[in-house]
Design a protein around this motif. Structure first.
Motif, PDB file in Angstrom:
ATOM      1  N   ALA A  95       0.835  -1.212   0.000  1.00 19.24           N
ATOM      2  CA  ALA A  95       0.000   0.000   0.000  1.00 19.24           C
ATOM      3  C   ALA A  95       0.869   1.260   0.000  1.00 19.24           C
ATOM      4  O   ALA A  95       0.567   2.237  -0.697  1.00 19.24           O
ATOM      5  CB  ALA A  95      -0.951  -0.007   1.196  1.00 19.24           C
ATOM      6  N   LEU A  99       0.793   3.906  -2.957  1.00 17.12           N
ATOM      7  CA  LEU A  99       0.498   5.327  -2.696  1.00 17.12           C
ATOM      8  C   LEU A  99       1.439   6.195  -3.538  1.00 17.12           C
ATOM      9  O   LEU A  99       1.022   7.184  -4.150  1.00 17.12           O
ATOM     10  CB  LEU A  99       0.662   5.595  -1.193  1.00 17.12           C
ATOM     11  N   ASP A 103      -0.515   7.455  -6.702  1.00 19.85           N
ATOM     12  CA  ASP A 103      -1.124   8.714  -6.272  1.00 19.85           C
ATOM     13  C   ASP A 103      -0.153   9.884  -6.242  1.00 19.85           C
ATOM     14  O   ASP A 103      -0.573  11.023  -6.052  1.00 19.85           O
ATOM     15  CB  ASP A 103      -1.789   8.519  -4.897  1.00 19.85           C
ATOM     16  N   ILE A 104       1.130   9.644  -6.379  1.00 18.47           N
ATOM     17  CA  ILE A 104       2.090  10.764  -6.451  1.00 18.47           C
ATOM     18  C   ILE A 104       2.802  10.756  -7.808  1.00 18.47           C
ATOM     19  O   ILE A 104       2.641  11.684  -8.600  1.00 18.47           O
ATOM     20  CB  ILE A 104       3.155  10.703  -5.330  1.00 18.47           C
ATOM     21  N   ALA A 141       0.037  11.605   3.977  1.00 14.86           N
ATOM     22  CA  ALA A 141      -0.496  10.282   4.355  1.00 14.86           C
ATOM     23  C   ALA A 141       0.639   9.282   4.578  1.00 14.86           C
ATOM     24  O   ALA A 141       0.614   8.496   5.536  1.00 14.86           O
ATOM     25  CB  ALA A 141      -1.443   9.777   3.272  1.00 14.86           C
ATOM     26  N   LEU A 145       1.771   6.666   7.757  1.00 16.49           N
ATOM     27  CA  LEU A 145       1.967   5.219   7.583  1.00 16.49           C
ATOM     28  C   LEU A 145       3.371   4.795   8.021  1.00 16.49           C
ATOM     29  O   LEU A 145       3.544   3.760   8.679  1.00 16.49           O
ATOM     30  CB  LEU A 145       1.717   4.828   6.124  1.00 16.49           C
TER      31      LEU A 145
ATOM     32  N   PRO B  49      -5.282   6.873   6.244  1.00 17.68           N
ATOM     33  CA  PRO B  49      -4.750   8.244   6.260  1.00 17.68           C
ATOM     34  C   PRO B  49      -4.905   8.983   4.927  1.00 17.68           C
ATOM     35  O   PRO B  49      -4.923  10.207   4.894  1.00 17.68           O
ATOM     36  CB  PRO B  49      -3.271   8.054   6.600  1.00 17.68           C
ATOM     37  N   GLN B  50      -5.018   8.256   3.821  1.00 22.18           N
ATOM     38  CA  GLN B  50      -5.225   8.927   2.542  1.00 22.18           C
ATOM     39  C   GLN B  50      -6.671   9.384   2.370  1.00 22.18           C
ATOM     40  O   GLN B  50      -6.949  10.246   1.537  1.00 22.18           O
ATOM     41  CB  GLN B  50      -4.864   8.006   1.372  1.00 22.18           C
ATOM     42  N   THR B  64      -5.410  -0.853   2.527  1.00 24.34           N
ATOM     43  CA  THR B  64      -5.693   0.232   1.587  1.00 24.34           C
ATOM     44  C   THR B  64      -4.995  -0.029   0.256  1.00 24.34           C
ATOM     45  O   THR B  64      -4.138  -0.904   0.163  1.00 24.34           O
ATOM     46  CB  THR B  64      -5.212   1.596   2.147  1.00 24.34           C
ATOM     47  N   GLN B  65      -5.358   0.735  -0.727  1.00 24.87           N
ATOM     48  CA  GLN B  65      -4.812   0.669  -2.096  1.00 24.87           C
ATOM     49  C   GLN B  65      -5.295  -0.616  -2.795  1.00 24.87           C
ATOM     50  O   GLN B  65      -4.960  -1.734  -2.377  1.00 24.87           O
ATOM     51  CB  GLN B  65      -3.275   0.729  -2.111  1.00 24.87           C
ATOM     52  N   ALA B  68      -2.785  -3.498  -3.500  1.00 22.48           N
ATOM     53  CA  ALA B  68      -2.346  -4.209  -2.295  1.00 22.48           C
ATOM     54  C   ALA B  68      -3.466  -5.112  -1.771  1.00 22.48           C
ATOM     55  O   ALA B  68      -3.210  -6.236  -1.316  1.00 22.48           O
ATOM     56  CB  ALA B  68      -1.909  -3.212  -1.221  1.00 22.48           C
ATOM     57  N   PRO B 106      -4.723   7.363 -12.655  1.00 23.38           N
ATOM     58  CA  PRO B 106      -4.402   8.517 -11.805  1.00 23.38           C
ATOM     59  C   PRO B 106      -4.618   9.863 -12.510  1.00 23.38           C
ATOM     60  O   PRO B 106      -4.771  10.887 -11.855  1.00 23.38           O
ATOM     61  CB  PRO B 106      -2.913   8.331 -11.489  1.00 23.38           C
ATOM     62  N   ARG B 111     -10.198  13.482  -8.290  1.00 25.06           N
ATOM     63  CA  ARG B 111      -9.432  14.535  -7.599  1.00 25.06           C
ATOM     64  C   ARG B 111      -8.583  15.343  -8.578  1.00 25.06           C
ATOM     65  O   ARG B 111      -8.392  16.547  -8.400  1.00 25.06           O
ATOM     66  CB  ARG B 111      -8.611  13.969  -6.434  1.00 25.06           C
TER      67      ARG B 111
END
Lengths: 217, 217
Positions: A95, A99, A103-104, A141, A145, B49-50, B64-65, B68, B106, B111
């Protein structure tokens, strides 16, 4: 001999270099200069239809996508492990990796920033703001983690796949001028990795195709 | 009982619903309306947290994710397998999944489109063009890969993780008005999945939180 289709400053290629080094695998690097679109060469696209780096030629197969390559490394060369033994812990490591990977990084990589410049007439300040915003959201986030799971590295006290993603993303963030002050856990992991030879050898500045003078594009 | 933090139209949640159905696992769905920012609720952020969906509460751990979560499903509930047995084939499936997860989705999720509208003053035509461009680039490469590996599904003749990504991305592409005419392999896989009960039950319009009238936001 494994052959890595590589580019010194590609964040995704940097991840795979770290994983190869952590596994103690030697490889031959074949550089594609992303800035001059060498990766769009038809001969390379025949190997990798996306024309992106990295790709790993394992002899008979060319593996693409850094996450798929690293799972292959883990399955075919299990020692030292880059995922912990328990399934829920493996999910936590994956995860953190996802992330960053989903997501980045996709929002601050070269092809997206180029699109913003060319098709959206963005100037350098605007593309930097764009990249920094997504990095800040993701790092906020990730900081939580790493605080929950880390004991020296992102998860536990040994390097995992999560660190293979974190270090290249920090390198990229620093190029955009992101301060690590709000992210002490991320900074500590990054500093720890800075002392680890597998991470040091994978660093962009230590690659044979690296520019001697860093430029921004 | 597994508890899925879900939203009917989230592409990443849709992937996990398909995988849960393919594995024959029952779960309880807990909806977070992304449009009203319900996922930014502090109670939910304490779990994830995300603050994104999906997340899978397995009792004691919240995963999460989507990538994963799906690897966890594969590890803890191996039948029916969503990855083929050979390591290089597993890498090919994961590469198709990552192409969608990292290089298409993404860039066209809610978002990012919101950011383009709010901070870049993009109108609906511009955000659609943006999304369609990245989808076309990704689908062009994916079409080749499905042609190389598919025999009914994206890889081989049984559903794999790659299909869990392909179908939600096609659903999203169709909402942006992308024609599948240039992608006959992708279209054929999507049609095949349209007849599979695990995919049908996971479809956004069959979720309890679905709008009865579809809107664009």
């Amino acid at each position: 001999m494994l052959k890595l289709h590589d580019y010194w400053r590609s964040s995704a290629a940097y991840r795979v270099r770290i994983a190869l080094n952590l596994k103690g695998l030697s490889y031959e690097s074949h550089s594609h200069d992303l800035r001059s679109n060498a990766h769009h060469d038809p001969a390379y696209k025949a190997l990798n239809p996306q024309g992106l780096v990295p790709a790993l030629d394992i002899g008979g197969h060319v593996l693409t996508q850094s996450s798929a390559i690293m799972e292959w490394l883990e399955e075919t060369c299990p020692e030292p492990p880059l995922l912990p033994p328990a399934a829920a812990d493996r999910a936590a490591v994956r995860a953190m990796a996802a992330l960053i990977a989903c997501d980045i990084h996709p929002l601050n990589n070269l092809r997206v920033l180029r699109e913003l410049k060319n098709d959206w007439q963005a100037d350098e300040t605007q593309t930097k703001m764009w990249a920094k915003g997504w990095i800040a959201e993701g790092f906020t986030a990730l900081e939580t983690l790493v605080g929950q799971h880390g004991k020296g590295y992102s998860f536990g006290s040994e390097p995992t796949l999560a660190d293979c993603y974190l270090v290249p993303q920090v390198f990229s963030a620093q190029r955009f001028g992101v301060s690590l002050d709000p992210y002490p856990n991320i900074r500590a992991v990054n500093e720890r990795c800075d002392d680890h030879p597998a991470f040091v050898r994978a660093h962009p500045r230590h690659q044979p195709d690296a520019d001697t003078v860093d430029s921004n594009h």
